[in-house]
Design a protein around this motif. Structure first.
Motif, PDB file in Angstrom:
ATOM      1  N   THR A 155      -7.134  14.817   6.444  1.00  0.00           N
ATOM      2  CA  THR A 155      -6.752  13.401   6.384  1.00  0.00           C
ATOM      3  C   THR A 155      -7.675  12.665   5.422  1.00  0.00           C
ATOM      4  OG1 THR A 155      -6.046  13.488   8.689  1.00  0.00           O
ATOM      5  CG2 THR A 155      -6.357  11.311   7.727  1.00  0.00           C
ATOM      6  N   ASP A 156      -7.074  12.076   4.389  1.00  0.00           N
ATOM      7  CA  ASP A 156      -7.848  11.298   3.415  1.00  0.00           C
ATOM      8  C   ASP A 156      -7.214   9.911   3.313  1.00  0.00           C
ATOM      9  OD1 ASP A 156      -9.299  10.233   1.360  1.00  0.00           O
ATOM     10  OD2 ASP A 156      -9.190  12.007   0.076  1.00  0.00           O
ATOM     11  N   LEU A 157      -7.618   9.029   4.210  1.00  0.00           N
ATOM     12  CA  LEU A 157      -7.058   7.681   4.253  1.00  0.00           C
ATOM     13  C   LEU A 157      -7.403   6.899   3.001  1.00  0.00           C
ATOM     14  CD1 LEU A 157      -5.611   5.419   5.810  1.00  0.00           C
ATOM     15  CD2 LEU A 157      -7.810   4.878   6.877  1.00  0.00           C
ATOM     16  N   GLY A 158      -8.617   7.086   2.477  1.00  0.00           N
ATOM     17  CA  GLY A 158      -9.017   6.356   1.273  1.00  0.00           C
ATOM     18  C   GLY A 158      -8.106   6.660   0.109  1.00  0.00           C
ATOM     19  N   SER A 159      -7.766   7.929  -0.097  1.00  0.00           N
ATOM     20  CA  SER A 159      -6.867   8.312  -1.179  1.00  0.00           C
ATOM     21  C   SER A 159      -5.484   7.697  -0.993  1.00  0.00           C
ATOM     22  CB  SER A 159      -6.767   9.844  -1.246  1.00  0.00           C
ATOM     23  OG  SER A 159      -5.801  10.249  -2.186  1.00  0.00           O
ATOM     24  N   ALA A 160      -4.987   7.689   0.238  1.00  0.00           N
ATOM     25  CA  ALA A 160      -3.660   7.131   0.503  1.00  0.00           C
ATOM     26  C   ALA A 160      -3.611   5.629   0.225  1.00  0.00           C
ATOM     27  CB  ALA A 160      -3.259   7.416   1.944  1.00  0.00           C
ATOM     28  N   LEU A 161      -4.649   4.897   0.654  1.00  0.00           N
ATOM     29  CA  LEU A 161      -4.674   3.450   0.425  1.00  0.00           C
ATOM     30  C   LEU A 161      -4.840   3.132  -1.063  1.00  0.00           C
ATOM     31  CD1 LEU A 161      -6.841   2.335   3.473  1.00  0.00           C
ATOM     32  CD2 LEU A 161      -4.444   1.750   3.053  1.00  0.00           C
ATOM     33  N   GLU A 162      -5.637   3.920  -1.769  1.00  0.00           N
ATOM     34  CA  GLU A 162      -5.779   3.715  -3.216  1.00  0.00           C
ATOM     35  C   GLU A 162      -4.441   3.924  -3.907  1.00  0.00           C
ATOM     36  OE1 GLU A 162      -8.796   6.328  -4.577  1.00  0.00           O
ATOM     37  OE2 GLU A 162     -10.453   5.211  -3.642  1.00  0.00           O
ATOM     38  N   TYR A 163      -3.681   4.899  -3.454  1.00  0.00           N
ATOM     39  CA  TYR A 163      -2.350   5.157  -4.023  1.00  0.00           C
ATOM     40  C   TYR A 163      -1.454   3.936  -3.854  1.00  0.00           C
ATOM     41  CZ  TYR A 163       2.295   7.304  -4.433  1.00  0.00           C
ATOM     42  OH  TYR A 163       3.594   7.596  -4.781  1.00  0.00           O
ATOM     43  N   LEU A 164      -1.476   3.321  -2.660  1.00  0.00           N
ATOM     44  CA  LEU A 164      -0.643   2.131  -2.424  1.00  0.00           C
ATOM     45  C   LEU A 164      -1.088   0.961  -3.296  1.00  0.00           C
ATOM     46  CD1 LEU A 164      -0.054   1.929   1.442  1.00  0.00           C
ATOM     47  CD2 LEU A 164       1.466   2.806  -0.310  1.00  0.00           C
ATOM     48  N   LEU A 169      -9.426   0.084   2.258  1.00  0.00           N
ATOM     49  CA  LEU A 169      -8.779  -0.807   3.218  1.00  0.00           C
ATOM     50  C   LEU A 169      -9.074  -2.269   2.891  1.00  0.00           C
ATOM     51  CD1 LEU A 169      -7.162  -1.289   5.788  1.00  0.00           C
ATOM     52  CD2 LEU A 169      -9.272  -0.942   7.102  1.00  0.00           C
ATOM     53  N   ALA A 170     -10.301  -2.555   2.488  1.00  0.00           N
ATOM     54  CA  ALA A 170     -10.650  -3.929   2.097  1.00  0.00           C
ATOM     55  C   ALA A 170      -9.816  -4.381   0.908  1.00  0.00           C
ATOM     56  CB  ALA A 170     -12.138  -4.009   1.775  1.00  0.00           C
ATOM     57  N   GLU A 171      -9.578  -3.481  -0.051  1.00  0.00           N
ATOM     58  CA  GLU A 171      -8.748  -3.819  -1.206  1.00  0.00           C
ATOM     59  C   GLU A 171      -7.292  -4.029  -0.785  1.00  0.00           C
ATOM     60  OE1 GLU A 171      -7.543  -4.416  -5.210  1.00  0.00           O
ATOM     61  OE2 GLU A 171      -9.431  -4.647  -4.099  1.00  0.00           O
ATOM     62  N   ALA A 172      -6.787  -3.192   0.117  1.00  0.00           N
ATOM     63  CA  ALA A 172      -5.406  -3.349   0.595  1.00  0.00           C
ATOM     64  C   ALA A 172      -5.240  -4.659   1.345  1.00  0.00           C
ATOM     65  CB  ALA A 172      -5.028  -2.165   1.483  1.00  0.00           C
ATOM     66  N   ARG A 173      -6.248  -5.032   2.113  1.00  0.00           N
ATOM     67  CA  ARG A 173      -6.178  -6.305   2.836  1.00  0.00           C
ATOM     68  C   ARG A 173      -6.159  -7.485   1.871  1.00  0.00           C
ATOM     69  NH1 ARG A 173     -11.092  -8.254   6.584  1.00  0.00           N
ATOM     70  NH2 ARG A 173     -11.921  -8.511   4.477  1.00  0.00           N
ATOM     71  N   ARG A 174      -6.866  -7.355   0.761  1.00  0.00           N
ATOM     72  CA  ARG A 174      -6.872  -8.430  -0.243  1.00  0.00           C
ATOM     73  C   ARG A 174      -5.502  -8.585  -0.896  1.00  0.00           C
ATOM     74  NH1 ARG A 174      -7.304  -9.149  -5.595  1.00  0.00           N
ATOM     75  NH2 ARG A 174      -7.304  -6.901  -5.987  1.00  0.00           N
ATOM     76  N   LEU A 175      -4.806  -7.486  -1.118  1.00  0.00           N
ATOM     77  CA  LEU A 175      -3.519  -7.526  -1.803  1.00  0.00           C
ATOM     78  C   LEU A 175      -2.364  -7.893  -0.876  1.00  0.00           C
ATOM     79  CD1 LEU A 175      -3.864  -4.309  -4.007  1.00  0.00           C
ATOM     80  CD2 LEU A 175      -4.105  -6.686  -4.753  1.00  0.00           C
ATOM     81  N   ALA A 176      -2.392  -7.409   0.365  1.00  0.00           N
ATOM     82  CA  ALA A 176      -1.280  -7.612   1.290  1.00  0.00           C
ATOM     83  C   ALA A 176      -1.424  -8.939   2.022  1.00  0.00           C
ATOM     84  CB  ALA A 176      -1.214  -6.463   2.286  1.00  0.00           C
TER      85      ALA A 176
END
Length: 424
Positions: A329-338, A370-377
């Motif tokens: 499980t690589d959550l960081g890679s998945a969130l960077e992809y999004l 996750l911090a970057e995803a929260r900023r965008l979403a």
């Protein structure tokens, strides 16, 4: 007992275990028969231990096996005593139901409760029932003014707490006894403890709850269909149709913006079953299904074609064929992809929903992504299958919950409430 009758009973017992969800085949039955041929069948404990070693592997399977064995292999005296006990319990239960009908009344009328909740009240011990009666007496004035609030904040919380305590007590004792309503037991059982045989019943339960949530949301929308501002032009036109009587007022319709959901589902190892159930809930609710985009991830993230998940019964086969299952499980890679997808996947009108237990390689990278995803979403929600009581002891949960809203979803009941809240 002749060998033919003895083997016939063993085959019936194997069939019973299969119905209970244990993986029992011809080989296990043959092995059991061979072992028993070497034992003294009058020694009950030795026979039970030998058969358990053949038929049951895990702790959960052993609990199911013991219950099935004790109910199947009984003497005539034990069977007669069991029958008398069941009859006495049935008489007592009938008396408790009649008593409950008298107690669960308000202003001379039966209280509006679901049948499953009424049955839980019937089976409560006297101390808990007395606590419930006292609380009902204190809130009697509220009931006439706001029954929905009383049901939501009082009755449901009390019954749910009781059911959870009962289920945890059963699991701690390793007794595989189901409450009278198997669906009710399934609703409050930890999803990680589901057996393969529970999945079809859980899927049917999810579909039923989703229909109720859909209907509830539709009623709410109809009840708040206008913005409260009077539409003068339409009101005057309607008044002219009735000779100048302005008794039919028209209001401006509230402009609804459909929320867009992006689901990021962990399908690595033990997370597969939870992600499947969560997706069943969300896809069963019309508004979520029509506006959602689904990504599956383990070591990498992948967009799912909506047509591929039209049949949720084939979800596990789809995941296994995709090559994502069984990996890390690589959550960081998945969130960077999004975050880096062109065109942009996340935006101010997007709600990102993460289905994961937070376990991942490279936690600092995952937290940064996750911090970057929260900023965008527009909003980030995390549905976590780990019971909330364990959160303080898991570092990854502590890290992620500081960055977004984390919702406990260890049972189908919690999952349903989370999905209902998301849609309101």
């Amino acid at each position: 007992m002749s060998s033919g009758v003895y083997l016939e009973k063993l085959a019936e017992f194997s069939s019973l275990l299969r119905r209970e969800g244990l993986a029992v085949g011809v080989q296990e039955t043959a092995d059991a028969g061979q072992i028993l041929s070497c034992l003294d069948l009058t020694d009950r404990e030795t026979v039970r231990g030998a058969l358990q070693a053949v038929y049951a592997k895990s702790r959960e399977e052993q609990a199911v096996f013991r219950q099935a064995f004790d109910g199947f292999f009984v003497s005539l005296e034990q069977r007669e005593a069991l029958r008398r006990r069941h009859e006495a319990e049935a008489r007592e239960l009938a008396q408790r139901r009649a008593q409950a009908e008298q107690e669960l009344r308000v202003n001379g009328k039966p209280m509006e409760l679901r049948e499953d909740l009424r049955e839980v009240y019937v089976r409560m011990d006297e101390e808990k029932r007395e606590q419930l009666r006292q609380m009902m007496e204190r809130t009697r004035g509220l009931l006439g003014r706001n029954p929905e609030k009383l049901y939501g904040n009082f009755v449901r919380s009390v019954f749910t707490r009781f059911l959870l305590e009962q289920q945890m007590a059963l699991e701690d004792a390793a007794v595989g006894v189901e409450p009278a309503d198997p669906d009710l037991a399934l609703l409050y059982r930890d999803i990680s403890k589901f057996r393969e045989a529970d999945v079809p019943r859980a899927a049917a339960l999810i579909a039923s709850i989703s229909r109720q949530v859909d209907a509830e949301l539709s009623r709410r929308k109809r009840g708040r269909s206008h913005s409260g501002k009077l539409n003068f032009r339409r009101t005057i036109r309607k008044g002219l149709e009735t000779g100048g009587s302005f008794y039919r007022l028209s209001y401006r319709r509230r402009r609804r913006t459909r929320q867009r959901l992006v689901l990021l589902c962990d399908v690595s190892g033990s997370m597969l079953q939870f992600s499947e159930f969560a997706l069943r809930f969300l896809k069963s609710m019309s508004e979520a299904s029509e506006s959602s985009e689904i990504y599956l991830f383990s070591e990498e993230a992948r967009l799912v074609d909506s047509f591929a998940l039209q049949n949720m019964d084939a979800f596990r086969d789809y995941v296994r064929a995709s090559g994502l299952f069984g990996r890390g499980t690589d959550l960081g890679s998945a969130l960077e992809y999004l975050c880096r997808q062109p065109p942009a996947v996340l935006g101010s009108s997007t709600t990102l929903i993460i289905l994961s237990d937070t376990k991942t390689i490279n936690l600092p990278r995952a937290a940064q992504s996750l911090a970057e995803a929260r900023r965008l979403a527009g909003k980030v929600l995390w549905l976590n299958p780990i019971p909330e009581g364990k959160w303080p002891y898991i570092r990854s949960i502590q890290t992620m919950s500081a960055l977004c809203q984390m919702v406990p979803c260890s049972t189908l009941d919690e999952l349903a409430r989370a999905c209902r809240k998301m849609m309101t």
